[in-house]
Design a protein around this motif. Structure first.
Motif, short mmCIF file in Angstrom:
data_model
loop_
_atom_site.label_atom_id
_atom_site.label_comp_id
_atom_site.label_asym_id
_atom_site.label_seq_id
_atom_site.Cartn_x
_atom_site.Cartn_y
_atom_site.Cartn_z
N VAL A 140 2.29 0.33 -10.81
CA VAL A 140 3.32 0.01 -10.20
C VAL A 140 3.66 0.14 -9.14
N SER A 141 3.51 -1.03 -8.25
CA SER A 141 4.22 -0.43 -5.95
C SER A 141 5.80 -0.41 -6.46
N VAL A 142 6.45 1.13 -6.33
CA VAL A 142 7.69 1.59 -6.32
C VAL A 142 7.80 2.10 -4.82
N ASP A 143 9.30 2.53 -4.61
CA ASP A 143 9.19 3.60 -4.07
C ASP A 143 9.83 5.20 -5.35
N ASP A 144 10.19 6.37 -4.32
CA ASP A 144 10.23 7.17 -5.52
C ASP A 144 9.81 7.62 -6.47
N ALA A 145 8.09 7.05 -6.33
CA ALA A 145 8.01 7.23 -8.33
C ALA A 145 7.62 8.58 -8.62
N SER A 175 0.79 -0.94 0.27
CA SER A 175 0.06 0.25 0.50
C SER A 175 1.12 1.32 -0.14
N GLY A 176 0.45 2.35 -1.37
CA GLY A 176 1.18 3.90 -0.45
C GLY A 176 1.75 3.99 -2.36
N GLU A 177 2.70 4.81 -2.38
CA GLU A 177 3.73 5.51 -3.52
C GLU A 177 3.25 4.37 -4.98
N CYS A 178 2.66 4.35 -6.44
CA CYS A 178 2.70 3.95 -7.22
C CYS A 178 2.82 4.59 -8.36
N LEU A 179 3.73 4.08 -9.32
CA LEU A 179 4.00 4.56 -10.39
C LEU A 179 2.33 4.10 -11.41
N VAL A 180 2.41 6.12 -11.87
CA VAL A 180 1.22 5.26 -12.89
C VAL A 180 1.74 5.73 -14.24
N ILE A 181 0.52 5.24 -15.08
CA ILE A 181 1.31 5.88 -16.28
C ILE A 181 -0.32 4.98 -17.55
#
Length: 319
Positions: free
Chosen positions: A296-301, A281-287
């Protein structure tokens, strides 16, 4: 707002644990007690409590496990069923588990399935418990609200002639553990089959659980790479399969906070928000690419989105 997201996250974890626990019980219970009866089990009783139908051990294991897998898949992936997911999974899990326990108990210490004990009391208790569980699941059902979608993501200024690469890796240890548990069930079935008649179709149990274990393992971790060619998302500990988006096909990228409750659970999810690889749960990169959203769940998105936007947009000309 954070507390609500945390409760939804805990609910998603509870759903995953419940599904795995019921599946393990349906498979492991008859296999663990197999020495207490022969290879056929009474599975149906007539009006007077006398057994009148039976199944071989492998079918008594595979049939309820398959029904449970289909129910879980339907509750998770069928959008119309999401509102009642809790009621369906809780009540059906109690019903299947109660039936399996009653069948195994009735067949224990009987050489012939015709001599199996009655399951009337167990059946009544199971139905009542399943009804209570269904009511509790309906009370616990929640409908997630999708967050507002920003129209533009950040940009990164890249000096002319400079190339940048962004890398990230995310792993969900609980999904890895779930894959190991399912794989252990397949291994147990393999060992049980190795000590019995080789003509018995134990592979009908081994193959689906092995495939399920590999699928969950592939969705337990991701490696994300952003460079001039575009975006690559590699799945699993071996980095395969890989999804690729060319930079020219990406319309925009942004960072967004998402929870498992919003996308329907953990792993590779399809929902009204598009496709999401939900590992935490938390920050995700969205395209967005070709009109479809992927997250996708990644840090520093935020930094990843800024780099993607700078790669997909033409350079700004300064006077």
């Amino acid at each position: 707002m954070k507390d609500r997201g945390g409760s939804k996250s805990r609910a998603a974890w509870g759903t995953a644990a419940w599904a795995a626990g019921i599946l393990a019980l349906l498979v492991a219970l008859p296999l663990a007690a197999r020495r207490g009866f022969r290879d056929r089990l009474a599975t149906h009783w007539g009006a007077f409590g006398q057994p009148d139908g039976s199944l071989p051990l492998w079918a008594a294991v595979l049939l309820p496990a398959s029904v449970w897998v289909v129910l879980v898949a339907g509750a998770v992936f069928w959008r119309a069923a999401r509102r009642w997911r809790g009621a369906v999974l809780v009540s059906c899990g109690v019903l299947l588990a109660g039936e399996q326990i009653s069948i195994v108990r009735a067949n224990l210490h009987h050489a012939d399935w015709h001599d199996a004990d009655s399951v009337t009391v167990g059946a009544v208790v199971t139905v009542v418990a399943a009804s209570v569980a269904a009511f509790a699941g309906m009370l616990a059902a929640r409908r997630p609200t999708a967050p507002a979608s920003p129209v533009q993501g950040p940009r990164m200024d890249i000096p002319e002639g400079e190339r940048r690469v962004w890398l990230a890796r995310t792993t969900n240890p609980w999904l890895t553990l779930l894959a190991a548990v399912i794989g252990l069930i397949a291994l147990t079935a393999l060992l049980v089959g190795a000590g019995s008649d080789p003509t018995k179709p134990m592979w009908l149990l081994i193959v689906p659980f092995t495939a399920a274990s590999m699928t969950v393992l592939a969705c337990s971790s991701v490696r994300v790479r952003i460079a001039e060619p575009g975006l690559d998302v590699a799945f699993g500990p071996l980095g395969w399969p890989v999804r690729h988006w060319a930079a020219a096909d990406i319309e925009w990228a942004r960072a967004e906070h998402r929870t498992p409750a919003q996308v329907g659970g953990w792993g590779y999810r399809l929902s009204g928000l598009g496709t999401t690889v939900m590992l935490r749960s938390g920050e995700c990169l969205v395209i967005r690419s070709k009109g479809k959203d992927f997250a996708v769940s990644v840090d520093d998105a935020e930094r990843a989105a800024a780099l993607l936007n700078s790669l997909t947009a033409p350079p700004t000309k300064r006077p």
